[in-house]
Write an enzyme that holds these catalytic residues in place. Sequence first.
Site, PDB file in Angstrom:
ATOM      1  N   ASP A   8       0.768  -1.252  -0.391  1.00 27.82           N
ATOM      2  CA  ASP A   8      -0.067  -0.296  -0.017  1.00 27.82           C
ATOM      3  C   ASP A   8       0.588   1.234   0.532  1.00 27.82           C
ATOM      4  O   ASP A   8       1.662   1.013  -0.106  1.00 27.82           O
ATOM      5  CB  ASP A   8      -0.795   0.100   1.040  1.00 27.82           C
ATOM      6  N   ASP A  10      -0.031   5.181   0.761  1.00 26.31           N
ATOM      7  CA  ASP A  10      -0.423   6.191   1.469  1.00 26.31           C
ATOM      8  C   ASP A  10      -0.624   5.382   3.295  1.00 26.31           C
ATOM      9  O   ASP A  10      -1.045   4.886   3.709  1.00 26.31           O
ATOM     10  CB  ASP A  10      -1.709   7.167   1.855  1.00 26.31           C
ATOM     11  N   ASN A 124       0.010  10.571  -8.149  1.00 31.85           N
ATOM     12  CA  ASN A 124       0.581  10.898  -6.491  1.00 31.85           C
ATOM     13  C   ASN A 124       1.268  10.070  -6.514  1.00 31.85           C
ATOM     14  O   ASN A 124       2.629   9.961  -5.092  1.00 31.85           O
ATOM     15  CB  ASN A 124      -0.665  10.895  -5.879  1.00 31.85           C
TER      16      ASN A 124
HETATM   17  C1  XBP Z   1      -5.459   5.751   1.041  1.00 33.96           C
HETATM   18  C2  XBP Z   1      -6.147   7.294   0.252  1.00 33.96           C
HETATM   19  C3  XBP Z   1      -6.225   8.194  -0.660  1.00 33.96           C
HETATM   20  C4  XBP Z   1      -5.607   9.885  -0.400  1.00 33.96           C
HETATM   21  C5  XBP Z   1      -5.567  10.954  -1.349  1.00 33.96           C
HETATM   22  O1  XBP Z   1      -5.107   5.169   0.036  1.00 33.96           O
HETATM   23  O2  XBP Z   1      -7.160   6.549   1.160  1.00 33.96           O
HETATM   24  O3  XBP Z   1      -6.750   8.878  -0.927  1.00 33.96           O
HETATM   25  O4  XBP Z   1      -6.031  10.038   0.650  1.00 33.96           O
HETATM   26  O5  XBP Z   1      -4.817  10.192  -2.719  1.00 33.96           O
HETATM   27  P1  XBP Z   1      -3.772   3.959   0.087  1.00 33.96           P
HETATM   28  P2  XBP Z   1      -6.045  10.516  -3.553  1.00 33.96           P
HETATM   29  O6  XBP Z   1      -3.837   4.028   1.761  1.00 33.96           O
HETATM   30  O7  XBP Z   1      -4.715   2.821  -0.161  1.00 33.96           O
HETATM   31  O8  XBP Z   1      -2.247   4.308  -0.518  1.00 33.96           O
HETATM   32  O9  XBP Z   1      -6.563  12.263  -3.567  1.00 33.96           O
HETATM   33  O10 XBP Z   1      -5.376  10.764  -4.840  1.00 33.96           O
HETATM   34  O11 XBP Z   1      -7.344   9.642  -4.158  1.00 33.96           O
END
Ligand code: XBP
Length: 233
Positions: A8, A10, A124
């Site tokens: 993953d 974030d 991102n």
């Molecule tokens: C985490 C999320 C993302 C980020 C923002 O995703 O929910 O939405 O907070 O990114 P993961 P975007 O843990 O699966 O990496 O605004 O580009 O969606």
Amino acid sequence: PLEAVIFDVDGTLAETEETHRRALNETFAAFGLPWFWDQPTYRRLLRVMGGKERLRHFIEHDRPERADAALARLDEIHAAKNARYGAMARAGSVRLRPGVARLIAEARAAKLRLAIATTTSLPNVEALLVSTLGPGATELFEAIAAGDSAPAKKPAPDIFLLALERLALDPARAVAIEDTAEGLRAAKAAGLATLVTPSFYSEGQDVGAADAVFSSLGEPDAPARHIAGKGAG
Ligand code: XBP
């Protein structure tokens, strides 16, 4: 035997959410929107996966009085947030979590295949990888499944299934690394063994279904190493 590791992004590779939050609040101000997401608000909203889905949820549930006008600009607001986030990431405002660079290097040395399955948008992910691991960083990952490339976001298994499909791999031969309860649900529903390392915002979530839980993936305070391009391939 284990053949691949699916990360993953974030919260797992890096504590990105404070940068997303800062980019969002600056974007709200730039659009003249009287909104501010403080940490408790963001913690609550993070249970909705996906930046755009989260904004939609906020508008519909927290600001329903002018929802139509705000929803009409949803894509524009989200794109502006991501442009700001990308610039912040490229400027170095996000670091890898401890142990992540070493884990990636050791997995490569052990000939494990690497992939990414994330809710966040592809630009991102690329900005984060390049700023933390160096110019060739995206090539370290055989498959990067991100954002809208799967029909449903986590906790649906779709994005993990897409990563597995691109690896042409049975889930029994891979392990997922996640930081949230929703990510864990998604990985488990895809049939993956899952390690969880809770992050700043996911600390305290119920991750009892994980195969293992680690407070950190590595040694505290170790500097991130730049590994891309060094002996790659
Ligand atoms: C985490 C999320 C993302 C980020 C923002 O995703 O929910 O939405 O907070 O990114 P993961 P975007 O843990 O699966 O990496 O605004 O580009 O969606």
